[in-house]
Design a protein around this motif. Sequence first.
Motif, PDB file in Angstrom:
ATOM      1  N   ALA A 146      20.720 -24.067  30.555  1.00  0.00           N
ATOM      2  CA  ALA A 146      19.744 -23.195  31.209  1.00  0.00           C
ATOM      3  C   ALA A 146      18.953 -22.433  30.158  1.00  0.00           C
ATOM      4  CB  ALA A 146      20.444 -22.222  32.146  1.00  0.00           C
ATOM      5  N   VAL A 147      17.687 -22.205  30.442  1.00  0.00           N
ATOM      6  CA  VAL A 147      16.818 -21.456  29.540  1.00  0.00           C
ATOM      7  C   VAL A 147      16.405 -20.167  30.229  1.00  0.00           C
ATOM      8  CG1 VAL A 147      14.670 -21.467  28.221  1.00  0.00           C
ATOM      9  CG2 VAL A 147      15.985 -23.586  28.478  1.00  0.00           C
ATOM     10  N   LEU A 148      16.568 -19.055  29.525  1.00  0.00           N
ATOM     11  CA  LEU A 148      16.255 -17.730  30.062  1.00  0.00           C
ATOM     12  C   LEU A 148      15.088 -17.124  29.296  1.00  0.00           C
ATOM     13  CD1 LEU A 148      19.903 -16.311  30.223  1.00  0.00           C
ATOM     14  CD2 LEU A 148      18.696 -17.644  31.980  1.00  0.00           C
ATOM     15  N   ASP A 149      14.272 -16.342  29.991  1.00  0.00           N
ATOM     16  CA  ASP A 149      13.188 -15.638  29.314  1.00  0.00           C
ATOM     17  C   ASP A 149      13.726 -14.331  28.736  1.00  0.00           C
ATOM     18  OD1 ASP A 149      13.336 -13.713  31.324  1.00  0.00           O
ATOM     19  OD2 ASP A 149      11.440 -14.260  32.265  1.00  0.00           O
ATOM     20  N   PRO A 150      12.882 -13.541  28.030  1.00  0.00           N
ATOM     21  CA  PRO A 150      13.384 -12.301  27.415  1.00  0.00           C
ATOM     22  C   PRO A 150      13.973 -11.308  28.399  1.00  0.00           C
ATOM     23  CG  PRO A 150      11.297 -12.929  26.410  1.00  0.00           C
ATOM     24  CD  PRO A 150      11.500 -13.850  27.573  1.00  0.00           C
ATOM     25  N   GLU A 151      13.594 -11.399  29.676  1.00  0.00           N
ATOM     26  CA  GLU A 151      14.139 -10.509  30.698  1.00  0.00           C
ATOM     27  C   GLU A 151      15.377 -11.113  31.357  1.00  0.00           C
ATOM     28  OE1 GLU A 151      12.950  -7.498  30.958  1.00  0.00           O
ATOM     29  OE2 GLU A 151      11.535  -8.070  29.379  1.00  0.00           O
ATOM     30  N   GLU A 152      15.870 -12.190  30.823  1.00  0.00           N
ATOM     31  CA  GLU A 152      17.051 -12.891  31.326  1.00  0.00           C
ATOM     32  C   GLU A 152      16.810 -13.519  32.695  1.00  0.00           C
ATOM     33  OE1 GLU A 152      21.470 -11.368  31.699  1.00  0.00           O
ATOM     34  OE2 GLU A 152      20.896 -11.391  29.591  1.00  0.00           O
ATOM     35  N   ARG A 153      15.556 -13.867  32.961  1.00  0.00           N
ATOM     36  CA  ARG A 153      15.232 -14.615  34.178  1.00  0.00           C
ATOM     37  C   ARG A 153      15.315 -16.100  33.868  1.00  0.00           C
ATOM     38  NH1 ARG A 153      10.710 -10.544  34.765  1.00  0.00           N
ATOM     39  NH2 ARG A 153       9.657 -11.952  33.335  1.00  0.00           N
ATOM     40  N   LEU A 154      15.777 -16.870  34.835  1.00  0.00           N
ATOM     41  CA  LEU A 154      15.923 -18.303  34.644  1.00  0.00           C
ATOM     42  C   LEU A 154      14.562 -18.982  34.614  1.00  0.00           C
ATOM     43  CD1 LEU A 154      17.906 -20.696  34.451  1.00  0.00           C
ATOM     44  CD2 LEU A 154      17.814 -20.847  36.942  1.00  0.00           C
ATOM     45  N   VAL A 155      14.284 -19.707  33.541  1.00  0.00           N
ATOM     46  CA  VAL A 155      13.031 -20.445  33.389  1.00  0.00           C
ATOM     47  C   VAL A 155      13.213 -21.894  33.843  1.00  0.00           C
ATOM     48  CG1 VAL A 155      11.307 -21.264  31.735  1.00  0.00           C
ATOM     49  CG2 VAL A 155      12.277 -18.975  31.490  1.00  0.00           C
ATOM     50  N   ALA A 156      14.292 -22.512  33.415  1.00  0.00           N
ATOM     51  CA  ALA A 156      14.562 -23.903  33.771  1.00  0.00           C
ATOM     52  C   ALA A 156      16.035 -24.190  33.531  1.00  0.00           C
ATOM     53  CB  ALA A 156      13.695 -24.856  32.946  1.00  0.00           C
ATOM     54  N   SER A 157      16.561 -25.180  34.235  1.00  0.00           N
ATOM     55  CA  SER A 157      17.953 -25.567  34.028  1.00  0.00           C
ATOM     56  C   SER A 157      18.147 -27.021  34.414  1.00  0.00           C
ATOM     57  CB  SER A 157      18.907 -24.673  34.838  1.00  0.00           C
ATOM     58  OG  SER A 157      18.682 -24.810  36.225  1.00  0.00           O
ATOM     59  N   ALA A 158      19.147 -27.637  33.845  1.00  0.00           N
ATOM     60  CA  ALA A 158      19.470 -29.029  34.143  1.00  0.00           C
ATOM     61  C   ALA A 158      20.975 -29.200  34.076  1.00  0.00           C
ATOM     62  CB  ALA A 158      18.783 -29.976  33.161  1.00  0.00           C
ATOM     63  N   SER A 159      21.505 -30.084  34.891  1.00  0.00           N
ATOM     64  CA  SER A 159      22.942 -30.350  34.871  1.00  0.00           C
ATOM     65  C   SER A 159      23.174 -31.843  34.729  1.00  0.00           C
ATOM     66  CB  SER A 159      23.605 -29.825  36.149  1.00  0.00           C
ATOM     67  OG  SER A 159      23.012 -30.419  37.296  1.00  0.00           O
ATOM     68  N   PHE A 160      24.262 -32.196  34.087  1.00  0.00           N
ATOM     69  CA  PHE A 160      24.596 -33.604  33.895  1.00  0.00           C
ATOM     70  C   PHE A 160      26.088 -33.727  33.655  1.00  0.00           C
ATOM     71  CE2 PHE A 160      23.649 -31.789  29.786  1.00  0.00           C
ATOM     72  CZ  PHE A 160      24.571 -32.343  28.910  1.00  0.00           C
ATOM     73  N   VAL A 161      26.620 -34.901  33.949  1.00  0.00           N
ATOM     74  CA  VAL A 161      28.029 -35.186  33.725  1.00  0.00           C
ATOM     75  C   VAL A 161      28.187 -35.825  32.357  1.00  0.00           C
ATOM     76  CG1 VAL A 161      30.025 -36.517  34.508  1.00  0.00           C
ATOM     77  CG2 VAL A 161      28.534 -35.429  36.175  1.00  0.00           C
ATOM     78  N   GLN A 162      29.005 -35.237  31.516  1.00  0.00           N
ATOM     79  CA  GLN A 162      29.273 -35.767  30.187  1.00  0.00           C
ATOM     80  C   GLN A 162      30.557 -36.593  30.249  1.00  0.00           C
ATOM     81  OE1 GLN A 162      27.333 -35.681  27.588  1.00  0.00           O
ATOM     82  NE2 GLN A 162      28.763 -36.788  26.271  1.00  0.00           N
TER      83      GLN A 162
ATOM     84  N   ILE B 170      25.425 -14.508  18.206  1.00  0.00           N
ATOM     85  CA  ILE B 170      24.868 -14.997  19.465  1.00  0.00           C
ATOM     86  C   ILE B 170      24.517 -13.796  20.364  1.00  0.00           C
ATOM     87  CG2 ILE B 170      25.292 -16.444  21.485  1.00  0.00           C
ATOM     88  CD1 ILE B 170      25.195 -17.937  18.804  1.00  0.00           C
ATOM     89  N   PRO B 171      23.298 -13.733  20.902  1.00  0.00           N
ATOM     90  CA  PRO B 171      22.918 -12.574  21.727  1.00  0.00           C
ATOM     91  C   PRO B 171      23.779 -12.467  22.977  1.00  0.00           C
ATOM     92  CG  PRO B 171      21.282 -14.323  21.888  1.00  0.00           C
ATOM     93  CD  PRO B 171      22.197 -14.706  20.781  1.00  0.00           C
ATOM     94  N   LEU B 172      24.146 -11.238  23.318  1.00  0.00           N
ATOM     95  CA  LEU B 172      24.979 -11.004  24.492  1.00  0.00           C
ATOM     96  C   LEU B 172      24.143 -11.082  25.762  1.00  0.00           C
ATOM     97  CD1 LEU B 172      27.061  -7.914  23.285  1.00  0.00           C
ATOM     98  CD2 LEU B 172      27.684 -10.326  23.152  1.00  0.00           C
ATOM     99  N   LEU B 173      24.732 -11.631  26.805  1.00  0.00           N
ATOM    100  CA  LEU B 173      24.093 -11.611  28.107  1.00  0.00           C
ATOM    101  C   LEU B 173      24.240 -10.223  28.726  1.00  0.00           C
ATOM    102  CD1 LEU B 173      25.345 -15.013  29.574  1.00  0.00           C
ATOM    103  CD2 LEU B 173      22.974 -14.432  28.992  1.00  0.00           C
ATOM    104  N   ARG B 174      23.156  -9.701  29.283  1.00  0.00           N
ATOM    105  CA  ARG B 174      23.234  -8.394  29.926  1.00  0.00           C
ATOM    106  C   ARG B 174      24.027  -8.469  31.232  1.00  0.00           C
ATOM    107  NH1 ARG B 174      17.715  -8.180  28.305  1.00  0.00           N
ATOM    108  NH2 ARG B 174      17.039  -8.731  30.423  1.00  0.00           N
ATOM    109  N   SER B 175      23.832  -9.561  31.960  1.00  0.00           N
ATOM    110  CA  SER B 175      24.500  -9.710  33.260  1.00  0.00           C
ATOM    111  C   SER B 175      25.139 -11.099  33.342  1.00  0.00           C
ATOM    112  CB  SER B 175      23.502  -9.519  34.405  1.00  0.00           C
ATOM    113  OG  SER B 175      22.864  -8.262  34.323  1.00  0.00           O
ATOM    114  N   PRO B 176      26.220 -11.317  32.607  1.00  0.00           N
ATOM    115  CA  PRO B 176      26.817 -12.660  32.593  1.00  0.00           C
ATOM    116  C   PRO B 176      27.266 -13.128  33.970  1.00  0.00           C
ATOM    117  CG  PRO B 176      28.291 -11.050  31.583  1.00  0.00           C
ATOM    118  CD  PRO B 176      26.975 -10.381  31.762  1.00  0.00           C
ATOM    119  N   ARG B 177      27.777 -12.215  34.789  1.00  0.00           N
ATOM    120  CA  ARG B 177      28.235 -12.621  36.115  1.00  0.00           C
ATOM    121  C   ARG B 177      27.083 -13.174  36.954  1.00  0.00           C
ATOM    122  NH1 ARG B 177      32.832 -11.353  38.591  1.00  0.00           N
ATOM    123  NH2 ARG B 177      33.243  -9.686  37.078  1.00  0.00           N
ATOM    124  N   GLU B 178      25.919 -12.529  36.872  1.00  0.00           N
ATOM    125  CA  GLU B 178      24.763 -12.999  37.632  1.00  0.00           C
ATOM    126  C   GLU B 178      24.304 -14.364  37.136  1.00  0.00           C
ATOM    127  OE1 GLU B 178      21.617 -10.200  37.796  1.00  0.00           O
ATOM    128  OE2 GLU B 178      22.879  -8.547  38.495  1.00  0.00           O
TER     129      GLU B 178
END
Length: 210
Positions: free
Chosen positions: A62-78, A35-43
């Motif tokens: 959440a979906v991130l682009d190659p620069e680790e910028r947020l493209v889209a995200s969704a939240s839901f209660v499971q 699994i690819p490592l996040l460069r800035s997990p805290r951010e």
Amino acid sequence: MTFGFTSPTSLTTATGGASRHGRLLEPDEWTAAGIPLLRSPREVVSGLHSRHGPAPSTAVIAVLDPEERLVASASFVQRSASADGWEYRNALLSRLRRILPHDLRRRTPVRTAVLLYCRDSDERWTEEDGAWMWGLRDACTLHGLRCGAYITLTRGGWQVLGEGRGGRHPGSDSRPERLGGTTGEVTPLTPLTLRTGGGAAEALRRTAAR
């Protein structure tokens, strides 16, 4: 701040079905998957927590682009606690399809999906985590995305499972902080609420124009 993997025996009976069907990933399987490592997990964690304010039993995909910028995200209660990766896969895939066009035409995935799951327990790995890992990996395959990090948010803070990286803030009982450059407080989540983040609308417009 580092954490180990420990599977509580109390979950064995409740999640036996998931184990028998193989719809969960053990920690060593997840680590071996590369699994690819996040460069800035805290951010990443702080940003998703600010946007979605997850309470226990809330998942944020959440979906991130190659620069680790947020493209889209969704939240839901499971609400289901079956710890069945197939059920979790379907829930994640449903949200991905609502917020982002698939990338199945690409030979190699470009964008990466990460999952943040808030639960009211300690930081130890559980079979429920294993089922979320299985579900995330399968949902990514079916949507043409790279499978990224699985992050838990507990009373002790956050951790990226399989990496040994984490922090004490935010945690499952933390109040969401305002995003930089925004005003007003984050609205509390309701069950099955979808929230998009980053450039989801723009991505949809670009796809429609092609």
